[in-house]
Design a protein around this motif. Structure first.
Motif, PDB file in Angstrom:
ATOM      1  N   PRO A   1       0.846  -1.227   0.123  1.00 32.15           N
ATOM      2  CA  PRO A   1      -0.027  -0.130   0.117  1.00 32.15           C
ATOM      3  C   PRO A   1       0.694   1.194   0.168  1.00 32.15           C
ATOM      4  CG  PRO A   1       0.084  -0.915   2.338  1.00 32.15           C
ATOM      5  CD  PRO A   1       0.835  -1.947   1.290  1.00 32.15           C
ATOM      6  N   PHE A   2       0.036   2.304  -0.582  1.00 29.30           N
ATOM      7  CA  PHE A   2       0.696   3.647  -0.364  1.00 29.30           C
ATOM      8  C   PHE A   2       0.221   4.446   0.627  1.00 29.30           C
ATOM      9  CE2 PHE A   2       1.901   1.867  -4.490  1.00 29.30           C
ATOM     10  CZ  PHE A   2       3.330   2.081  -4.578  1.00 29.30           C
ATOM     11  N   GLU A   3       0.728   5.567   1.095  1.00 25.85           N
ATOM     12  CA  GLU A   3       0.032   6.497   1.715  1.00 25.85           C
ATOM     13  C   GLU A   3      -0.842   7.490   0.929  1.00 25.85           C
ATOM     14  OE1 GLU A   3       4.367   8.190   0.643  1.00 25.85           O
ATOM     15  OE2 GLU A   3       3.442   6.317   1.025  1.00 25.85           O
ATOM     16  N   PRO A   4      -1.710   8.423   1.835  1.00 26.70           N
ATOM     17  CA  PRO A   4      -2.414   9.164   1.106  1.00 26.70           C
ATOM     18  C   PRO A   4      -1.611  10.055   0.482  1.00 26.70           C
ATOM     19  CG  PRO A   4      -3.425   8.651   3.249  1.00 26.70           C
ATOM     20  CD  PRO A   4      -2.035   8.023   3.256  1.00 26.70           C
ATOM     21  N   SER A   5      -1.758  10.861  -0.702  1.00 21.19           N
ATOM     22  CA  SER A   5      -0.734  11.662  -1.381  1.00 21.19           C
ATOM     23  C   SER A   5       0.653  11.367  -1.348  1.00 21.19           C
ATOM     24  CB  SER A   5      -0.897  12.932  -0.571  1.00 21.19           C
ATOM     25  OG  SER A   5      -2.386  13.584  -0.492  1.00 21.19           O
ATOM     26  N   PRO A   6       0.892  10.142  -1.799  1.00 21.17           N
ATOM     27  CA  PRO A   6       2.280   9.497  -1.952  1.00 21.17           C
ATOM     28  C   PRO A   6       3.287  10.521  -2.758  1.00 21.17           C
ATOM     29  CG  PRO A   6       0.924   8.378  -3.774  1.00 21.17           C
ATOM     30  CD  PRO A   6       0.053   9.363  -2.805  1.00 21.17           C
ATOM     31  N   ARG A   7       4.325  10.541  -1.926  1.00 22.67           N
ATOM     32  CA  ARG A   7       5.589  10.991  -2.527  1.00 22.67           C
ATOM     33  C   ARG A   7       6.540  10.095  -3.089  1.00 22.67           C
ATOM     34  NH1 ARG A   7       8.638  14.318   1.839  1.00 22.67           N
ATOM     35  NH2 ARG A   7       9.340  15.552   0.076  1.00 22.67           N
ATOM     36  N   VAL A   8       7.041  10.114  -4.270  1.00 21.97           N
ATOM     37  CA  VAL A   8       7.698   9.211  -4.753  1.00 21.97           C
ATOM     38  C   VAL A   8       8.831  10.097  -5.805  1.00 21.97           C
ATOM     39  CG1 VAL A   8       7.980   7.377  -6.727  1.00 21.97           C
ATOM     40  CG2 VAL A   8       5.700   7.944  -5.179  1.00 21.97           C
ATOM     41  N   ALA A   9      10.101   9.411  -5.517  1.00 22.18           N
ATOM     42  CA  ALA A   9      11.196  10.006  -6.389  1.00 22.18           C
ATOM     43  C   ALA A   9      11.514   8.611  -7.395  1.00 22.18           C
ATOM     44  CB  ALA A   9      12.553   9.844  -5.383  1.00 22.18           C
TER      45      ALA A   9
ATOM     46  N   GLY B   1      -0.552  13.427  -4.998  1.00 27.75           N
ATOM     47  CA  GLY B   1       0.832  13.196  -4.519  1.00 27.75           C
ATOM     48  C   GLY B   1       1.797  13.998  -5.316  1.00 27.75           C
ATOM     49  N   SER B   2       3.241  13.644  -5.324  1.00 29.23           N
ATOM     50  CA  SER B   2       4.300  14.349  -5.756  1.00 29.23           C
ATOM     51  C   SER B   2       5.295  13.545  -6.230  1.00 29.23           C
ATOM     52  CB  SER B   2       4.849  15.523  -4.730  1.00 29.23           C
ATOM     53  OG  SER B   2       5.458  14.889  -3.531  1.00 29.23           O
ATOM     54  N   LEU B   3       6.068  14.083  -7.177  1.00 31.20           N
ATOM     55  CA  LEU B   3       7.050  13.404  -7.874  1.00 31.20           C
ATOM     56  C   LEU B   3       8.460  14.107  -8.033  1.00 31.20           C
ATOM     57  CD1 LEU B   3       7.925  10.808  -9.473  1.00 31.20           C
ATOM     58  CD2 LEU B   3       7.097  11.765 -11.612  1.00 31.20           C
ATOM     59  N   LEU B   4       9.716  13.559  -7.603  1.00 27.24           N
ATOM     60  CA  LEU B   4      10.709  14.196  -7.763  1.00 27.24           C
ATOM     61  C   LEU B   4      11.785  13.289  -8.689  1.00 27.24           C
ATOM     62  CD1 LEU B   4      13.021  16.217  -6.967  1.00 27.24           C
ATOM     63  CD2 LEU B   4      13.552  14.758  -4.978  1.00 27.24           C
ATOM     64  N   ALA B   5      12.151  13.912  -9.780  1.00 29.60           N
ATOM     65  CA  ALA B   5      12.974  12.976 -10.761  1.00 29.60           C
ATOM     66  C   ALA B   5      14.431  13.223 -10.396  1.00 29.60           C
ATOM     67  CB  ALA B   5      12.740  13.414 -12.062  1.00 29.60           C
TER      68      ALA B   5
ATOM     69  N   GLU C   1      14.999  14.039   1.704  1.00 28.74           N
ATOM     70  CA  GLU C   1      13.623  14.852   1.570  1.00 28.74           C
ATOM     71  C   GLU C   1      12.413  13.895   2.261  1.00 28.74           C
ATOM     72  OE1 GLU C   1      13.024  17.228  -0.458  1.00 28.74           O
ATOM     73  OE2 GLU C   1      15.034  17.362  -1.494  1.00 28.74           O
ATOM     74  N   GLY C   2      12.647  12.806   3.033  1.00 25.16           N
ATOM     75  CA  GLY C   2      11.662  12.105   3.622  1.00 25.16           C
ATOM     76  C   GLY C   2      10.708  11.370   2.738  1.00 25.16           C
ATOM     77  N   ILE C   3      11.246  10.888   1.376  1.00 24.92           N
ATOM     78  CA  ILE C   3      10.505  10.312   0.340  1.00 24.92           C
ATOM     79  C   ILE C   3      10.915   8.765   0.982  1.00 24.92           C
ATOM     80  CG2 ILE C   3      10.352   9.839  -1.923  1.00 24.92           C
ATOM     81  CD1 ILE C   3      11.183  12.763  -2.345  1.00 24.92           C
ATOM     82  N   LEU C   4       9.609   8.060   0.685  1.00 24.99           N
ATOM     83  CA  LEU C   4       9.912   6.458   1.236  1.00 24.99           C
ATOM     84  C   LEU C   4       9.782   5.798  -0.219  1.00 24.99           C
ATOM     85  CD1 LEU C   4       9.350   4.244   3.252  1.00 24.99           C
ATOM     86  CD2 LEU C   4       7.135   4.576   2.757  1.00 24.99           C
ATOM     87  N   HIS C   5       9.364   6.030  -1.156  1.00 24.29           N
ATOM     88  CA  HIS C   5       9.436   5.203  -2.487  1.00 24.29           C
ATOM     89  C   HIS C   5      10.336   5.606  -3.343  1.00 24.29           C
ATOM     90  CE1 HIS C   5       5.567   3.886  -0.569  1.00 24.29           C
ATOM     91  NE2 HIS C   5       5.241   5.193  -0.527  1.00 24.29           N
ATOM     92  N   LEU C   6      11.472   4.952  -3.816  1.00 20.62           N
ATOM     93  CA  LEU C   6      12.001   5.433  -5.068  1.00 20.62           C
ATOM     94  C   LEU C   6      11.837   4.219  -6.096  1.00 20.62           C
ATOM     95  CD1 LEU C   6      14.597   6.613  -6.340  1.00 20.62           C
ATOM     96  CD2 LEU C   6      16.092   5.040  -4.891  1.00 20.62           C
ATOM     97  N   ALA C   7      11.402   4.889  -7.101  1.00 23.23           N
ATOM     98  CA  ALA C   7      11.185   3.990  -8.396  1.00 23.23           C
ATOM     99  C   ALA C   7      12.191   4.146  -9.385  1.00 23.23           C
ATOM    100  CB  ALA C   7       9.770   4.496  -9.118  1.00 23.23           C
ATOM    101  N   LEU C   8      12.334   2.819 -10.044  1.00 25.67           N
ATOM    102  CA  LEU C   8      13.664   2.496 -10.869  1.00 25.67           C
ATOM    103  C   LEU C   8      12.974   1.685 -12.210  1.00 25.67           C
ATOM    104  CD1 LEU C   8      16.088   0.822  -8.338  1.00 25.67           C
ATOM    105  CD2 LEU C   8      15.998   3.271  -9.273  1.00 25.67           C
ATOM    106  N   ALA C   9      13.632   1.978 -13.388  1.00 21.36           N
ATOM    107  CA  ALA C   9      12.987   1.718 -14.635  1.00 21.36           C
ATOM    108  C   ALA C   9      13.201   0.521 -15.235  1.00 21.36           C
ATOM    109  CB  ALA C   9      13.219   2.898 -15.633  1.00 21.36           C
ATOM    110  N   HIS C  10      13.848  -0.554 -14.593  1.00 21.96           N
ATOM    111  CA  HIS C  10      14.300  -1.798 -15.077  1.00 21.96           C
ATOM    112  C   HIS C  10      12.861  -2.442 -15.503  1.00 21.96           C
ATOM    113  CE1 HIS C  10      17.174  -1.404 -11.588  1.00 21.96           C
ATOM    114  NE2 HIS C  10      18.118  -1.641 -12.804  1.00 21.96           N
TER     115      HIS C  10
END
Length: 224
Positions: free
Chosen positions: A14-22, A47-51, A113-122
């Motif tokens: 699961p993801f938190e409400p308004s998820p923050r993702v890098a 949510g928000s996204l940081l690249a 940044e206090g971001i829990l989720h880091l997405a990778l493009a494999h």
């Protein structure tokens, strides 16, 4: 593609409400596609996204490419920053060292940044190549399970939502959305094992091997 990506992300929750993702964005087709898909996904959830782009300083054009990525993402209203791998580089094992540095820089920034989720493009081909390389090195079940779709690393969750998706599908998506990408010349260099494997794809296919089958094997072994 958006609906399919939503289903793939649902499996990683699961993801938190308004998820923050890098998201790690090299500028290649795979990471650019993931970034655009995540932009839609986070916006739909308030949510928000940081690249984040890592400049390893190993190629002459790397800095300019990182700036170009930032320009593309600014036009898409995506927050972006460049992380640089400074200091002395090793004389051997540079590819492994660069990969470790990339993960370190990305996870450190997420933690700051206090971001829990880091997405990778494999994607699917990456998974298939990983399985084949590990098989060649004598890996057991854990290794042959390939890359996990979710991996907890302490302060950051590594997410790989695109593992079931082919490279061609991602490039088609970018073409449909009129988004360019960077072609890394190292992806054509026979100095790297993954590139040599790609050159053998037709031979392997004649023996029944395919990226889809290899990725499916990884999924079943990972479940085991």
């Amino acid at each position: 593609m958006i609906a399919e990506f939503t289903r793939l992300m649902d499996r990683l929750g699961p993801f938190e409400p308004s998820p923050r993702v890098a998201v790690g964005v090299s500028g290649g087709a795979d990471s650019m596609a993931l970034c655009l898909l995540l932009k839609s996904w986070t916006e739909d959830r308030s949510g928000s996204l940081l690249a984040l782009t890592v400049d390893h300083g190993l190629r002459q054009n790397a800095a300019d490419e990182a700036i170009q990525v930032g320009s593309w993402l600014k036009a898409r209203d995506v927050a972006h920053d460049i992380l640089r791998w400074d200091g002395v580089k090793p004389l051997s094992g540079i590819q492994s060292a660069a990969r470790d540095a990339r993960y370190r820089l990305l996870t450190e920034r997420c933690h700051a940044e206090g971001i829990l989720h880091l997405a990778l493009a494999h994607h699917r081909e990456d998974q298939a190549e990983t399985v084949l390389l590990r098989f060649a090195h004598g890996s057991g079940i854990d290794g042959l399970g390939g890359m996990a779709a979710v991996r907890e690393t302490g302060s950051v969750r590594l997410l790989r939502p695109l593992l079931p998706v082919s490279r061609d599908r991602l490039r088609t998506y970018l073409t449909e959305t009129c988004q360019s990408w960077v072609e890394d010349p190292s992806n054509q260099s026979p100095a790297y094992a993954r590139v040599r494997l790609r050159g053998m794809a037709d031979i392997l296919a004649r023996e029944g091997w395919s990226t889809a089958r290899a990725a499916d094997t990884a999924r079943r072994l990972g479940r085991a």
